[in-house]
Design a protein around this motif. Structure first.
Motif, mmCIF file in Angstrom:
data_model
loop_
_atom_site.group_PDB
_atom_site.id
_atom_site.type_symbol
_atom_site.label_atom_id
_atom_site.label_comp_id
_atom_site.label_asym_id
_atom_site.label_seq_id
_atom_site.Cartn_x
_atom_site.Cartn_y
_atom_site.Cartn_z
ATOM 1 N N VAL A 39 48.910 33.549 39.229
ATOM 2 C CA VAL A 39 47.481 33.688 38.943
ATOM 3 C C VAL A 39 46.719 32.599 39.701
ATOM 4 O O VAL A 39 47.046 31.413 39.603
ATOM 5 N N VAL A 40 45.717 33.000 40.460
ATOM 6 C CA VAL A 40 44.875 32.062 41.209
ATOM 7 C C VAL A 40 43.596 31.830 40.414
ATOM 8 O O VAL A 40 42.886 32.782 40.074
ATOM 9 N N VAL B 148 33.135 27.492 33.795
ATOM 10 C CA VAL B 148 33.510 28.879 34.091
ATOM 11 C C VAL B 148 34.720 28.913 35.021
ATOM 12 O O VAL B 148 34.777 28.178 36.015
ATOM 13 N N TRP B 149 35.673 29.800 34.685
ATOM 14 C CA TRP B 149 36.853 30.001 35.522
ATOM 15 C C TRP B 149 37.055 31.493 35.778
ATOM 16 O O TRP B 149 36.882 32.317 34.880
ATOM 17 N N PHE B 150 37.434 31.811 37.009
ATOM 18 C CA PHE B 150 37.769 33.177 37.391
ATOM 19 C C PHE B 150 39.251 33.223 37.767
ATOM 20 O O PHE B 150 39.739 32.368 38.510
ATOM 21 N N ALA B 151 39.948 34.215 37.241
ATOM 22 C CA ALA B 151 41.379 34.368 37.504
ATOM 23 C C ALA B 151 41.629 35.619 38.334
ATOM 24 O O ALA B 151 41.016 36.659 38.097
ATOM 25 N N THR B 152 42.541 35.515 39.293
ATOM 26 C CA THR B 152 42.902 36.650 40.143
ATOM 27 C C THR B 152 44.411 36.697 40.317
ATOM 28 O O THR B 152 45.050 35.675 40.612
ATOM 29 N N VAL B 153 44.983 37.874 40.112
ATOM 30 C CA VAL B 153 46.382 38.118 40.475
ATOM 31 C C VAL B 153 46.348 38.929 41.763
ATOM 32 O O VAL B 153 45.943 40.095 41.759
ATOM 33 N N PRO B 154 46.724 38.341 42.906
ATOM 34 C CA PRO B 154 46.632 39.069 44.175
ATOM 35 C C PRO B 154 47.481 40.335 44.162
ATOM 36 O O PRO B 154 48.560 40.390 43.569
ATOM 37 N N GLY B 155 46.979 41.371 44.822
ATOM 38 C CA GLY B 155 47.726 42.608 44.964
ATOM 39 C C GLY B 155 48.319 42.718 46.354
ATOM 40 O O GLY B 155 48.317 41.750 47.127
ATOM 41 N N ALA B 156 48.804 43.898 46.672
ATOM 42 C CA ALA B 156 49.312 44.130 48.018
ATOM 43 C C ALA B 156 48.151 44.118 49.000
ATOM 44 O O ALA B 156 47.004 44.335 48.632
ATOM 45 N N ASP B 157 48.460 43.865 50.275
ATOM 46 C CA ASP B 157 47.420 43.803 51.296
ATOM 47 C C ASP B 157 46.592 45.077 51.293
ATOM 48 O O ASP B 157 47.127 46.191 51.359
ATOM 49 N N ALA C 5 45.573 42.762 41.707
ATOM 50 C CA ALA C 5 46.314 43.492 40.681
ATOM 51 C C ALA C 5 45.643 43.334 39.328
ATOM 52 O O ALA C 5 45.707 44.233 38.483
ATOM 53 N N ALA C 6 45.004 42.164 39.112
ATOM 54 C CA ALA C 6 44.320 41.912 37.847
ATOM 55 C C ALA C 6 43.337 40.764 38.025
ATOM 56 O O ALA C 6 43.505 39.912 38.917
#
Length: 359
Positions: free
Chosen positions: A220-221, A253-262, A267-268
């Motif tokens: 998670v980024v 404030v924080w934003f979370a990103t789960v990277p997906g495929a290119d 992904a989330a």
């Protein structure tokens, strides 16, 4: 139910109990040869001309004929919560308001008028139709009535309609039911004046520790700012500068990103606002093709750990009654409903904002 010494059901409420929480039993079909009963628990919001109005925890107003009453009593204002962090409605209302701030705000006594208007082009290719204005979510474009507006109710509502009308927006009032200090009487007064309830959702609370422990949160980024990648997964499309200001508002404030495929987008994603002991979760969204893989839990766990690092201990979130998947997820993480909240639109006004998720 209230039962007399002789074992008979007894109506032990009167019009003097308006404003109190009551439990009543009534005949469903008075005069019928078969006696069928139903029970109702809620705030007695009026008793006029032989008709009672009772506002339930979910905000639904039940009309009861006095002649149909067979039993009734007053009951404690709110039952004790069995789990989750203790909190008053007033505290949570202020915390949630700080986590989703409008672009423009003004006080009307103890009411807060909020607006985040944005231009929305009309879908009329080849014409010169002017742009229209709409609000980014009802929460950022509604009145938060936490006390006395300093005016009689009718005058206050007229001032509200005028303020939003000057901004090209319909007037909304955000109310709550189901907890100590919520606004069942105001809901009844709004409905009596023809205001229309458009959206009802629930605010849930829970402890942060169990959320943080549910998943490692690896992959998670976390970022302080929102970017195009995050927005590509966000359910509200065509996000404007006004929307970005609302999304980025809040104490921490924080934003979370789960990277997906290119090329597939994230992904989330998720958003969290840390404010003292509270962490508010929102916009937890998963790629439809990757659901049921624990990604929502992973996002929330990563955000919960960051909130714990900043000193928070309790979490809150908002969920609609018909979102079975989200409710199951949050219940599994230890969250439980605290109160319901509602948005009432002025009579004759047109809607604003998206219905995708709590507005």
């Amino acid at each position: 139910m209230e039962i007399s010494a002789g074992g008979r059901l007894k109506v032990n409420i009167t019009p003097a109990d308006v404003g109190k929480r009551v439990s009543i039993r009534r005949l469903i079909e008075p005069g019928s040869s078969t006696r069928k009963f139903t029970d109702t628990v809620g705030f007695l919001t009026s008793w006029n001309d032989g008709v009672l109005l009772i506002t339930r925890k979910d905000g639904q107003v039940v009309q009861v004929q006095e002649a149909a009453l067979v039993a009734g009593k007053t009951v404690p204002a709110v039952p004790a919560r069995r789990r989750g962090p203790a909190a008053t409605y007033q505290e949570l209302a202020l915390v949630t308001a700080r986590a989703w701030q409008p672009v423009e705000s003004e006080r009307l006594g103890e009411w807060q008028l909020r607006a985040a208007a944005q231009e929305v082009p009309r879908p009329a290719p080849g014409t010169a139709s002017p742009a229209r204005r709409a609000g980014f979510t009802r929460r950022a474009n509604s009145v938060l009535p936490l006390g006395d507006p300093g005016l009689p109710l009718d005058a206050a509502l007229e001032a509200v309609r005028r303020w939003y009308g000057e901004r090209g927006l319909p007037a909304y009032v955000q109310t709550a039911t189901g907890a100590a200090g919520t606004q069942e009487p105001l809901c009844a007064e709004l409905e009596r004046r023809g205001w229309v309830r458009e959206v009802t959702a629930e605010l849930w609370t829970g402890a942060l520790g169990p959320v943080a422990d549910r998943a490692e949160g690896t992959g998670v980024v976390l970022s302080r700012t929102v970017d195009g990648t995050w927005l590509s997964r966000y359910q509200r499309k065509g996000v404007s500068d006004v929307a970005l200001r609302v999304l980025g508002s809040g104490p921490s404030v924080w934003f979370a990103t789960v990277p997906g495929a290119d090329g597939d987008g994230p992904a989330a994603i998720g958003r969290c606002v840390v404010d003292g002991r509270w962490a508010g979760f929102a916009a937890v969204e998963v790629d439809p093709g990757r659901r049921r893989r624990g990604l929502a839990t992973t996002v929330m766990a990563a955000l919960a750990r960051r909130a714990l690092d900043e000193g928070a201990s309790a979490g809150w979130l908002q969920v609609e009654a018909d979102n079975a998947g989200a409710r199951a997820l949050y219940e599994g993480l230890g969250f439980a409903a605290h109160h319901s909240y509602h948005h009432y639109r002025e009579p004759g006004g047109s809607g604003t904002g998206s219905r995708n998720g709590p507005s």
